[in-house]
Design a protein around this motif. Structure first.
Motif, short mmCIF file in Angstrom:
data_model
loop_
_atom_site.label_atom_id
_atom_site.label_comp_id
_atom_site.label_asym_id
_atom_site.label_seq_id
_atom_site.Cartn_x
_atom_site.Cartn_y
_atom_site.Cartn_z
N ASN A 194 0.82 -1.21 0.00
CA ASN A 194 0.00 0.00 0.00
C ASN A 194 0.86 1.27 0.00
N LYS A 195 1.97 1.21 0.73
CA LYS A 195 2.89 2.37 0.74
C LYS A 195 3.52 2.54 -0.64
N TYR A 196 3.86 1.42 -1.26
CA TYR A 196 4.46 1.49 -2.59
C TYR A 196 3.47 2.07 -3.60
N ARG A 197 2.21 1.64 -3.54
CA ARG A 197 1.18 2.18 -4.45
C ARG A 197 0.97 3.67 -4.21
N ALA A 198 1.00 4.08 -2.94
CA ALA A 198 0.83 5.50 -2.62
C ALA A 198 2.02 6.31 -3.16
N PHE A 199 3.23 5.74 -3.07
CA PHE A 199 4.42 6.43 -3.60
C PHE A 199 4.30 6.63 -5.10
N LYS A 200 3.84 5.59 -5.81
CA LYS A 200 3.67 5.72 -7.26
C LYS A 200 2.63 6.77 -7.61
N ALA A 201 1.54 6.80 -6.84
CA ALA A 201 0.49 7.78 -7.12
C ALA A 201 0.97 9.20 -6.87
N LYS A 202 1.86 9.37 -5.89
CA LYS A 202 2.35 10.69 -5.54
C LYS A 202 3.44 11.17 -6.49
N HIS A 203 4.29 10.24 -6.91
CA HIS A 203 5.41 10.58 -7.79
C HIS A 203 5.12 10.05 -9.20
N ARG A 204 4.34 10.77 -9.93
CA ARG A 204 3.91 10.30 -11.25
C ARG A 204 5.08 10.22 -12.23
N SER A 205 6.12 11.02 -12.01
CA SER A 205 7.27 10.99 -12.91
C SER A 205 8.00 9.64 -12.82
N ALA A 206 7.92 8.99 -11.67
CA ALA A 206 8.60 7.70 -11.48
C ALA A 206 7.68 6.52 -11.81
N LYS A 207 6.42 6.80 -12.06
CA LYS A 207 5.46 5.72 -12.26
C LYS A 207 5.80 4.85 -13.47
N MET A 208 6.20 5.50 -14.60
CA MET A 208 6.50 4.74 -15.80
C MET A 208 7.73 3.85 -15.60
N VAL A 209 8.78 4.41 -14.98
CA VAL A 209 10.01 3.64 -14.74
C VAL A 209 9.71 2.46 -13.82
N LEU A 210 8.96 2.72 -12.76
CA LEU A 210 8.62 1.64 -11.83
C LEU A 210 7.77 0.58 -12.51
N GLY A 211 6.93 0.99 -13.47
CA GLY A 211 6.13 0.02 -14.22
C GLY A 211 7.00 -0.91 -15.04
N TRP A 212 8.04 -0.31 -15.67
CA TRP A 212 9.00 -1.14 -16.43
C TRP A 212 9.72 -2.13 -15.50
N VAL A 213 10.12 -1.62 -14.33
CA VAL A 213 10.81 -2.49 -13.37
C VAL A 213 9.89 -3.64 -12.94
N GLU A 214 8.62 -3.33 -12.69
CA GLU A 214 7.67 -4.37 -12.30
C GLU A 214 7.52 -5.42 -13.40
N ASP A 215 7.41 -4.96 -14.65
CA ASP A 215 7.27 -5.91 -15.77
C ASP A 215 8.50 -6.79 -15.89
N LEU A 216 9.69 -6.18 -15.71
CA LEU A 216 10.93 -6.95 -15.81
C LEU A 216 11.01 -7.99 -14.69
N LEU A 217 10.69 -7.57 -13.48
CA LEU A 217 10.73 -8.51 -12.36
C LEU A 217 9.72 -9.63 -12.54
N TYR A 218 8.55 -9.28 -13.05
CA TYR A 218 7.53 -10.30 -13.28
C TYR A 218 8.01 -11.31 -14.32
N ALA A 219 8.64 -10.81 -15.38
CA ALA A 219 9.16 -11.71 -16.41
C ALA A 219 10.23 -12.63 -15.84
N LEU A 220 11.12 -12.07 -15.01
CA LEU A 220 12.17 -12.89 -14.40
C LEU A 220 11.59 -13.95 -13.48
N VAL A 221 10.58 -13.55 -12.69
CA VAL A 221 9.95 -14.50 -11.75
C VAL A 221 9.28 -15.64 -12.49
#
Length: 450
Positions: free
Chosen positions: A57-84
């Motif tokens: 929930n804290k991570y989701r709130a951080f993404k909502a607050k820092h929209r400039s980082a949202k796209m980069v974090l989305g890429w990181v999430e996709d990469l981690l998901y692919a690796l997993v």
């Protein structure tokens, strides 16, 4: 169906089913009790949701607050998901490899992309788990930087499979003689270089590195003899336990092709599926040395320029290159080899100065014993002995391109702890030198490998 949906909607039912599947796979199959800790995460997901409350929930709130980082974090999430998802699939179920050489022609061609079934023999767990994913032994964009860290090293462990290595299986394995590599000639075995130049010369001109089993080069060959077999090669023909190896359509032997003085064109080689890199021509005698299958041999005899097609056999029965590299004791070559017994786990043999060259690498390098000789006396782990009991099964591998293959005839046995899986089918095939747009060999795609 409605009743089933109602049952599945119950969190306790879902938790129970998922937990049972998780325990069967990650605990029982891997034989690792540490994976039981994962049940805590599963329980939290279905009931307590502490991870959500404290972290997600804290991570989701951080993404909502820092929209400039949202796209980069989305890429990181996709990469981690692919690796997993991909890493466990690659580790436990399958591997994909491309054929780099002609040693398995005409069964496999350069540019064939093959699917390797790890479940067949059981997945082999990594010896060095801390490594860069999807590369074998060297970091991308570097020449000699290892792709692994040796802070953690595990002994050999193989999970349950549904079969064992059988005669004539096409097997992918880690190259046994690739444990030590001289970087100035990484494509040649360190041991060949030592025999040719001496240890001091190698270390004076090159950095020498060691690679653990799971980080050695991947090779693919046909298993012609399994543990407990006796192998002999006579005039290039393989005999196992006194019986000739079964006919395999893709096997190629070298043939001496005589002509009437007119040269054979590359168009003919292309039409017959002959790899021109393997063709040798002697203009003094108007003869070609060409690897051919039996079907290709029959076609070659009908070519108008050809006056004779005769199988090449090396009758010089002594070769320094042939394992165990003791021509005085074992005057073998690629066409006359053996008899040789293939070691089997649990079997005890008598060892002496005569047969020790056949098995000393097993005793010392693969089964990690201290081995030395004092005169005619053999010492293993400091004790004089005349017997040895093997700890692992071993295999004898050969390429189907019998006169153009670096295989067990030259570097010896393949231990079971080096075996990765069985080659299953070709999922893509591209002609060397061509792109995916104009070089796909559609007639080879999804062909089963036999």
């Amino acid at each position: 169906m409605k009743k089933l949906k109602e049952i599945w909607a119950n969190r306790k039912v879902r938790f129970t089913v998922v937990s049972i599947l998780y325990v069967l796979w990650f605990v029982l199959w891997t034989q690792n009790l540490w994976w039981l800790l994962g049940l805590v995460v599963i329980y939290d997901y279905y009931f307590t949701r502490y991870i959500d409350k404290i972290y997600l929930n804290k991570y989701r709130a951080f993404k909502a607050k820092h929209r400039s980082a949202k796209m980069v974090l989305g890429w990181v999430e996709d990469l981690l998901y692919a690796l997993v998802v991909v890493i466990p699939l690659k580790l436990y179920f399958f591997g994909m490899y491309v054929i780099p050489s002609s040693s398995m022609e005409h069964t496999l061609l350069i540019g064939d992309y093959i699917f390797v079934n790890r479940l067949h023999y059981g997945p082999k767990m990594p010896n060095t788990p801390l490594s860069f994913p999807f590369v074998q032994h060297t970091l991308p964009l570097t020449e000699d930087t290892p792709s692994w860290l040796d802070w953690i090293r595990y002994d050999y462990k193989r999970l349950w499979g549904y079969s064992t290595v059988k005669n004539d299986d096409v097997v992918v394995f880690n190259f046994p003689a690739g444990d030590t590599v001289a970087l100035f000639q990484p494509n040649r075995t360190y041991y060949d270089l030592i025999r040719e130049q001496g240890r001091e010369a190698i270390y004076n001109q090159s950095k020498v590195i060691y690679r653990p089993v799971d980080k050695r080069e991947n090779y693919i060959k046909r298993c012609v003899a399994i543990a407990g077999d006796s192998l002999q090669i006579k005039e290039g023909i393989v005999y196992i336990n006194g019986k000739q190896q079964k006919d395999i359509p893709g096997i190629q032997y070298m043939y001496v092709v005589s002509t009437n003085g007119r040269q054979l064109g590359t168009m003919l080689f292309d039409e017959m599926g002959i790899n021109t890199d393997d063709v040798q021509f002697n203009p003094n005698y108007n003869v070609y040395y060409i690897p051919l299958t039996e079907e290709m041999r029959e076609k070659m005899t009908k070519v108008s320029e050809v006056t004779g097609v005769e199988r090449y056999i090396n009758y010089n029965k002594t070769s320094d290159a042939a394992f165990p590299h003791r021509p005085g004791l074992y005057p073998w070559n690629e066409d006359f080899y053996g008899p040789l017994w293939i070691p089997k786990a649990g079997v005890t043999i008598t060892i002496d100065a005569t047969n020790l060259p056949l098995y000393e690498r097993i005793i010392k390098n693969y089964e990690l014993n201290d081995l030395r000789m004092d005169g005619e006396t053999i010492f293993i782990n400091g004790k004089p002995t005349t017997e040895y009991t093997f700890k692992m099964d071993y295999y004898f591998m050969m390429g189907d391109n019998r006169h153009n293959s670096l295989d067990s005839r030259f570097w010896g046995f393949v231990p079971i702890d080096h075996v990765e899986g069985i080659a299953s089918f070709i999922w893509l095939s591209i002609t060397p030198g061509k792109s995916i747009f104009n070089g796909i060999r559609f007639n080879r795609i999804f062909n089963e490998i036999n």
